[in-house]
Design a protein around this motif. Structure first.
Motif, mmCIF file in Angstrom:
data_model
loop_
_atom_site.group_PDB
_atom_site.id
_atom_site.type_symbol
_atom_site.label_atom_id
_atom_site.label_comp_id
_atom_site.label_asym_id
_atom_site.label_seq_id
_atom_site.Cartn_x
_atom_site.Cartn_y
_atom_site.Cartn_z
ATOM 1 N N ASP A 1 2.364 -1.983 3.661
ATOM 2 C CA ASP A 1 1.167 -1.493 4.400
ATOM 3 C C ASP A 1 1.131 -0.073 4.038
ATOM 4 O O ASP A 1 0.015 0.752 4.103
ATOM 5 C CB ASP A 1 1.099 -2.023 5.983
ATOM 6 C CG ASP A 1 1.146 -3.444 6.023
ATOM 7 O OD1 ASP A 1 0.445 -4.020 5.145
ATOM 8 O OD2 ASP A 1 1.174 -3.624 7.196
ATOM 9 N N THR A 2 2.266 0.518 4.341
ATOM 10 C CA THR A 2 2.419 1.862 4.329
ATOM 11 C C THR A 2 2.102 2.489 2.789
ATOM 12 O O THR A 2 1.160 3.445 2.557
ATOM 13 C CB THR A 2 3.875 2.544 4.604
ATOM 14 O OG1 THR A 2 4.134 2.210 6.004
ATOM 15 C CG2 THR A 2 3.893 4.072 4.556
ATOM 16 N N THR A 3 2.453 1.595 1.881
ATOM 17 C CA THR A 3 2.114 1.997 0.416
ATOM 18 C C THR A 3 0.712 1.855 0.300
ATOM 19 O O THR A 3 0.153 2.737 -0.505
ATOM 20 C CB THR A 3 3.085 1.044 -0.396
ATOM 21 O OG1 THR A 3 4.302 1.204 -0.335
ATOM 22 C CG2 THR A 3 2.640 1.469 -1.849
ATOM 23 N N MET A 4 0.376 0.815 0.670
ATOM 24 C CA MET A 4 -1.292 0.756 0.662
ATOM 25 C C MET A 4 -2.137 1.746 1.062
ATOM 26 O O MET A 4 -3.081 2.207 0.441
ATOM 27 C CB MET A 4 -1.635 -0.938 0.969
ATOM 28 C CG MET A 4 -0.961 -1.858 0.173
ATOM 29 S SD MET A 4 -1.378 -1.745 -1.559
ATOM 30 C CE MET A 4 -3.070 -2.013 -1.822
ATOM 31 N N ALA A 5 -1.873 1.951 2.338
ATOM 32 C CA ALA A 5 -2.434 3.290 2.989
ATOM 33 C C ALA A 5 -2.153 4.689 2.202
ATOM 34 O O ALA A 5 -3.058 5.318 2.231
ATOM 35 C CB ALA A 5 -1.836 3.267 4.400
ATOM 36 N N PHE A 6 -1.187 4.774 1.816
ATOM 37 C CA PHE A 6 -0.763 5.995 0.947
ATOM 38 C C PHE A 6 -1.628 5.771 -0.410
ATOM 39 O O PHE A 6 -2.459 6.861 -0.796
ATOM 40 C CB PHE A 6 0.774 6.100 0.385
ATOM 41 C CG PHE A 6 0.990 7.056 -0.532
ATOM 42 C CD1 PHE A 6 1.381 8.326 0.044
ATOM 43 C CD2 PHE A 6 1.100 7.029 -1.767
ATOM 44 C CE1 PHE A 6 1.740 9.602 -0.591
ATOM 45 C CE2 PHE A 6 1.507 7.947 -2.806
ATOM 46 C CZ PHE A 6 1.554 9.265 -1.948
ATOM 47 N N PHE A 7 -1.690 4.768 -1.001
ATOM 48 C CA PHE A 7 -2.944 4.647 -2.084
ATOM 49 C C PHE A 7 -4.203 4.798 -1.828
ATOM 50 O O PHE A 7 -4.907 5.541 -2.667
ATOM 51 C CB PHE A 7 -2.517 3.194 -2.837
ATOM 52 C CG PHE A 7 -1.259 3.056 -3.606
ATOM 53 C CD1 PHE A 7 -0.601 4.212 -4.044
ATOM 54 C CD2 PHE A 7 -0.837 1.707 -3.811
ATOM 55 C CE1 PHE A 7 0.647 3.830 -4.896
ATOM 56 C CE2 PHE A 7 0.386 1.367 -4.481
ATOM 57 C CZ PHE A 7 1.156 2.706 -5.006
ATOM 58 N N GLU A 8 -4.523 4.398 -0.630
ATOM 59 C CA GLU A 8 -5.911 4.342 -0.330
ATOM 60 C C GLU A 8 -6.271 5.967 -0.084
ATOM 61 O O GLU A 8 -7.379 6.331 -0.360
ATOM 62 C CB GLU A 8 -6.212 3.647 1.080
ATOM 63 C CG GLU A 8 -6.237 2.237 1.187
ATOM 64 C CD GLU A 8 -7.596 1.760 -0.092
ATOM 65 O OE1 GLU A 8 -8.596 2.450 0.152
ATOM 66 O OE2 GLU A 8 -7.495 0.972 -0.551
ATOM 67 N N ARG A 9 -5.347 6.844 0.591
ATOM 68 C CA ARG A 9 -5.482 8.208 0.787
ATOM 69 C C ARG A 9 -5.368 8.989 -0.579
ATOM 70 O O ARG A 9 -6.305 9.767 -0.731
ATOM 71 C CB ARG A 9 -4.564 8.632 1.623
ATOM 72 C CG ARG A 9 -4.604 8.289 3.065
ATOM 73 C CD ARG A 9 -3.671 9.141 3.814
ATOM 74 N NE ARG A 9 -2.379 9.198 3.497
ATOM 75 C CZ ARG A 9 -1.187 8.492 3.732
ATOM 76 N NH1 ARG A 9 -1.521 7.101 4.384
ATOM 77 N NH2 ARG A 9 -0.186 8.576 3.190
#
Length: 79
Positions: free
Chosen positions: A68-76
């Motif tokens: 979840d943290t990785t996906m949020a990082f990618f989104e940003r």
């Protein structure tokens, strides 16, 4: 730093970096990761360290949270 070590090349990094590390990792001591993060910060790089209490090297119990943290990082950074 010795020639050829990864930290020798922190100045070449051009993209944001996310590092995940379990506090119970016996494969890669967290002090190494903290030293790496410090080197990136000193070089003015965009680096983010996320630690996971009690996790070892493979993130069994907190795998979902780390993803979840990785996906949020990618989104940003990729949108």
């Amino acid at each position: 730093m010795a020639r050829g070590l990864p930290l020798t090349y922190v100045d070449r990094v051009t993209e944001p970096l996310l590092i995940h590390h379990g506090t119970a990792d016996t494969t890669c001591p967290i002090r190494w990761t903290r030293q790496t993060v410090t080197a990136f910060e000193k070089a003015g790089k965009d680096v983010e360290l996320r630690t996971y209490r009690g996790e070892g090297h493979t993130f069994y119990s907190q795998w979902g949270r780390s993803m979840d943290t990785t996906m949020a990082f990618f989104e940003r950074h990729l949108s």
